[in-house]
Scaffold this active site. Structure first.
Site, short mmCIF file in Angstrom:
data_model
loop_
_atom_site.label_atom_id
_atom_site.label_comp_id
_atom_site.label_asym_id
_atom_site.label_seq_id
_atom_site.Cartn_x
_atom_site.Cartn_y
_atom_site.Cartn_z
N HIS A 121 39.17 17.32 58.79
CA HIS A 121 38.77 16.56 57.61
C HIS A 121 39.92 15.93 56.85
O HIS A 121 39.99 14.71 56.73
CB HIS A 121 37.95 17.45 56.66
CG HIS A 121 37.65 16.81 55.36
ND1 HIS A 121 36.61 15.93 55.18
CD2 HIS A 121 38.28 16.87 54.15
CE1 HIS A 121 36.62 15.48 53.94
NE2 HIS A 121 37.61 16.04 53.28
N GLU A 173 22.21 8.76 32.84
CA GLU A 173 23.38 8.14 32.22
C GLU A 173 24.47 7.84 33.24
O GLU A 173 25.12 6.80 33.17
CB GLU A 173 23.93 9.04 31.11
CG GLU A 173 22.96 9.31 29.96
CD GLU A 173 21.95 10.41 30.26
OE1 GLU A 173 22.06 11.07 31.33
OE2 GLU A 173 21.03 10.62 29.45
N HIS A 194 23.40 17.13 20.29
CA HIS A 194 23.26 15.67 20.30
C HIS A 194 24.26 14.97 19.38
O HIS A 194 24.27 13.75 19.32
CB HIS A 194 21.82 15.29 19.87
CG HIS A 194 20.81 15.54 20.95
ND1 HIS A 194 20.66 16.76 21.54
CD2 HIS A 194 19.90 14.72 21.57
CE1 HIS A 194 19.69 16.69 22.47
NE2 HIS A 194 19.23 15.48 22.50
N HIS A 206 42.94 11.64 55.63
CA HIS A 206 41.71 12.17 56.21
C HIS A 206 41.37 11.46 57.50
O HIS A 206 40.71 10.41 57.48
CB HIS A 206 40.57 12.02 55.19
CG HIS A 206 40.81 12.71 53.90
ND1 HIS A 206 41.70 12.24 52.94
CD2 HIS A 206 40.30 13.87 53.38
CE1 HIS A 206 41.71 13.07 51.91
NE2 HIS A 206 40.90 14.05 52.14
#
Lengths: 660, 660
Positions: free
Chosen positions: B259, B409, B471, B28
């Site tokens: 890029h 999380e 869950h 890149h």
């Protein structure tokens, strides 16, 4: 609706929620009590729905992103007259087999739009629904498709990173029919949100191109006025509603104690007395229930009017609309793919499976030009899932069927769920296989809900080369195969790729991952039987000459290695067969007889996959040979990596010779 | 430093990046060319570092969140005089074994702070580093710990949801020494970011409590002025630097073509001519290299001054600081846990493993009060990983060692990596096991980098009960076990829990998941040998009386079921043994002899785990019996779920009887 009526109606929600959680001794009373005013205004004045027909296609969608507050939704379903949601179900909240599980499950309970609970998923899935509405309206007209998508979201939904991906997309697409009601109660499980948060949500949503304002979430007039403004906005809208969690509870209101457990007998009594609710559990005054049932029937006239509009569509367009909503594929799909596969036998396509997938997509898009909705998380040119004819979707090109999701894998996956659940489309999304790690939260919901979405996951091994171990999946195939109801296909050539695409599109009760290579592969299949061999997970690609001494099992890019090894072993007089295993978990789900026939009895079993062994012992045994990865990959050209990690035909031959 | 000097120095980066990518035909070039001015200002005027000692504890941290622009970092390391980063390494960019892999790998190349590439991880890991700086400074004083954390981030980093979690935490904690330089080039792989994004990043960061401004990223004075302002801010700072990707490339600059691929010979030549760079590949003018080397030695004096300050610390404090940075545990830890385990034999703790973990944590926190840094994603009271003595960390209580991460999380997991990489702490973070799905992107980097962090994952099965299938983890144990270098422990009782905690804390070259129950369990272990049985992954907990006919293998909460079944089978005269398997993948990593001894030769092998079978066939064989989950869970009290899914001692006994 008068202010008095409003409060009594809202209190019916509060009473049912308190009682159900108390009886279950488990659940979340705080949200239903705090958000009851918001929900009452929405369901009695704004939400377009007909409780008698929860599947009416042009209903507004309501997504309880804060799924832990499920009793809010169950109360609303019962009160508005959803046929299956009886008071008895409410009394069996969170019990085995009831329609009132801990978190709302759309695959289990009618009238629920999507499964929520894992925070952030609801709001992100709703973006997909609102997107689908816009796409479908552009196609069938606003007389047939014109509805809002409402979301009730909590602090937790907005803390999760996926929410940023979702709101950025909704803002960019100007999904002005999406309205998020944010239950801004300032409390999470650990205590006040000030323990961990200082974000100004109104400013944050504005920075993402939303209309956003802060109101009093217990003032029904303010709520109604804000929703009215939101409906007129040219942008998606956030209405931050300041509320008190556990509203009415004498000592626990406004605290984390009201969040996630039963109030307890005394607190419950106090709350009911304060709110003026009967102490009799699960009781709703007749006049209040009647008013709620009227709210539930409010949309019946509009529904009827819609039916009439729909009847005025031509037969063909009507049939098309209904077929699309049933997720039934057009007959032209199977026909087109059949011809394509036969063509491959004549003109083999020795290219990367991401490229043969592209070729298959041209056939699919031709058969399903408006329903096949592809997209990529900013890897369009690498994932190769954009049909040549596909136009990019944008606010100004709502008939576009290719979606640039930006670098937002999790938001993309949730969006796919929302598009599928809304109905009318066969959505797929693409990124590199390694980034399923970013999307796993939403992919698991695809599997749990059984949404028939397709994940086009390219660059599926060390074969991606120079990008190195951060970009090379090694454990992802196994981690996805372990997920219930997730189908993983890793085709070995152009024919298998086309077969797997067809199986994926016809799988409308669960998601499919297509794991595709970056690097070129030879076409190996020489037949295209009607009973697609990939549908059994695995099949004998090359038979042994005589009783097989060695069985080679491989998937994807390693099947060519198995085929080469087979030749070398056969040349040495060792009868060897090759089993192509496009889907290991599907093979292991076959009836024992078929499974045993495919796996066979060769004394030497070798599996070859440029990934970890985890799971393969089911086929080759713990004493079987495995040629694959034993840790993370490395940065180098792919041609150097396969020998470096010992994944070659020579390694397979040597392993076989050692054992024979 | 004069303007002319600046441009020539920046062009040295551009030249090396272009040449290296061109030679590799992969990589890149766009980011290094676009961000060269930013990097040059930062490294020559601001960044506190000493190229001669990349491990100097008080160096500023520089994180290239946009890891695909790795040639920027490699160029800087070479130019500033990092000893190992020779020009030859630059010439072997992206080749097997070089120090210049596709994305920066801190475990592979000295002078790199963290592994980046998966977008968003760098900025989120940097938050952990800045947090660690603040915590360590509060403890050892600003004369010893006082450095900045700089991040260079791309559009993609800021699109990823994890970035929102990260910036919300940094803003809340007022990590004013964190400075993010955003390479705002408006281009991603698919094209202009306007294809998928409309977010106003300056407003967004401000909404999260950051100072934020937009500047010209090619104006060295503007860059320097902005960094100076940021250093003085009381908030973390975003400097959005408007840049041109591929700056200098005649036709590709400012486009996606710059890029992610080599420029090609002609474009490269044009760029070099335009920028005034020698056409000779990999050449840097002597005076420019000299100036860069001076920049690399700029911090030497400050380093020396720091050494003197450090020498003035008392012996004890100095030794403590050094021990902490080595991630060496204090002797009191082993001693304390040993006494604790012995105490358990006298007073058994028949509680959930999340509770026995809490008891172990009291012992650990007593031994490591300032280095044991626990935290939870808003489930503190459920995860039970907060020591009684622990104070919450906040901007105003930087000596606090318990962190409220909010419902983030993924951000938490990345933060743990950053805390560990910074050094000085043994971090752990907690949530429900099912939500490892949200954190997996960062957890994989823990495993790849080998950070010794501990994931305290409670509510590890259907045993969590009423919250239901969203869950209840069923595939997560398997999906984590499949990940290289990830250790998963699922202890069966209080003794195993303490043992696993000790193994986790002593594992400083990789992460550990502790899977813990919500529900109570009996204490089963009756000995505490010095050679911790859990360290082999599995061991015989109950021996058979005579030659075993049946071997029962189980982990965590199902070991009690195995023990009960063993009794019933023994009562029927069927010799049965029980093998506790706290870590299945660790068992399978043992030398064959030990593995065979543990697995044994009983003709009937049964595994019991309230999770999917995936992976267990390695122990029990494909024809072995598995008592566990075959799909997703359900919402109901845990006591109803185990019989509902057939995970009971009776089921084990029946399966055994069928086979014996």
């Amino acid at each position: 609706m008068s202010q008095v009526d409003h409060t009594r109606m809202a209190n019916a929600i509060r009473g049912l929620a308190m009682d159900a959680v108390e009886k279950a001794k488990s659940g979340h009373p705080g949200l239903p009590m705090g958000a009851a005013d918001i929900a009452t205004v929405l369901f009695t004045q704004f939400l377009k729905f007909d409780a008698a027909d929860p599947a009416w296609p042009d209903r507004d969608r309501f997504v309880l992103s804060a799924g832990h507050g499920s009793m809010l939704l169950y109360s609303l379903l019962y009160l508005t007259g959803n046929k299956e949601m009886t008071l008895d179900q409410i009394k069996h909240f969170r019990q085995l087999g009831s329609l009132t599980p801990g978190h709302p499950e759309n695959f289990h309970t009618k009238g629920i739009e999507t499964t929520t609970g894992p925070l952030g998923q609801g709001i992100a899935t709703a973006v997909g629904m609102a997107l689908a509405e816009k796409m479908l309206a552009a196609e069938f007209g606003k007389k047939i498709v014109s509805h809002h998508t409402y979301v009730l979201a909590s602090d937790g939904d907005l803390m999760e990173g996926i929410s940023q991906e979702a709101i950025a997309l909704a803002g960019h697409w100007r999904l002005n029919k999406m309205i998020v009601l944010y239950d801004d109660n300032g409390i999470s499980i650990d205590g006040p949100t000030s323990l961990s948060d200082s974000v100004d949500q109104v400013k944050r949503f504005k920075s993402a191109g939303w209309a956003a304002e802060l109101i009093d979430g217990h003032d029904p007039k303010a709520i109604a006025a804000a929703i009215t403004r939101a409906q007129k906005s040219s942008k998606p809208s956030l209405i931050a509603c300041k509320t008190t969690i556990g509203f009415g509870a004498p000592t626990k209101a406004g605290t984390a104690k009201a969040h996630g457990e039963a109030l307890g007998a005394e607190e419950l009594k106090g709350a009911k007395e304060k709110l003026g609710i009967s102490l009799e559990p699960f009781s709703v005054p007749d006049d209040v229930l009647k008013a709620w049932r009227e709210a539930g029937a409010r949309g019946a006239a509009e529904h009827k009017a819609w039916d009439e509009q729909f009847a005025q569509l031509g037969n063909r367009k009507r049939a098309e609309f209904e077929r699309r909503l049933r997720h039934e594929r057009p007959a032209s799909l199977a026909k087109g793919l059949r011809a394509f596969k036969k063509g491959l036998l004549e003109n083999p396509l020795n290219v990367a499976t991401r490229k043969s997938s592209e070729a298959a997509i041209e056939v699919i898009a031709a058969a399903m030009p408006m329903e096949f909705v592809a997209g990529s998380a900013d890897l369009t040119g690498s994932n190769n899932n954009k049909a040549k004819s596909a136009v990019g979707f944008a606010a100004k090109t709502p008939k576009g069927r290719f979606i640039h999701y930006g670098i937002r894998e999790h938001g993309m996956a949730a969006c796919l769920n929302g598009i599928f659940l809304h109905g009318g489309f066969a959505p797929n999304g693409a990124t590199f296989l390694v980034f399923t790690d970013y999307a796993r939260g939403a992919m698991r919901l695809s599997a749990l809900m059984g949404t028939g979405v397709v994940y086009v996951m390219t660059h599926d091994s060390i074969g991606l080369g120079e990008d190195g171990p951060t970009h090379q999946p090694v454990e992802h195939l196994s981690a996805l195969r372990a997920m219930p109801n997730m189908r993983v296909f890793r085709p070995c050539d152009a024919v298998e790729t086309a077969e797997c695409w067809e199986l994926a599109l016809n799988r409308i009760d669960g998601p499919t991952v297509l794991a595709l290579t970056r690097q070129n592969l030879p076409q190996l299949r020489t037949t295209v039987p009607n009973d697609s061999p990939c549908s059994h997970g695995a099949y004998e690609l090359v038979a042994a000459q005589g009783d097989a001494k060695v069985s080679l099992f491989a998937s994807g890019s390693e099947v060519q290695i198995a085929v080469e090894a087979q030749k070398q072993l056969a040349g040495r007089g060792i009868a060897t067969r090759v089993v192509s295993v496009p889907s290991l978990e599907l093979l292991l789900a076959q009836p024992a007889e078929r499974q045993n026939a495919i796996i066979g009895n060769a004394p030497v079993k070798i599996a070859i996959e440029a990934a970890v062994r985890w799971g393969w012992d089911a086929v080759i045994g713990h004493d079987g040979e495995f040629i694959g990865m034993h840790g993370f990959g490395a940065s180098a050209p792919a041609k150097d990596l396969f020998p470096h990690f010992g994944i070659t035909a020579e390694a397979v031959v040597n392993a076989a010779l050692k054992r024979v």
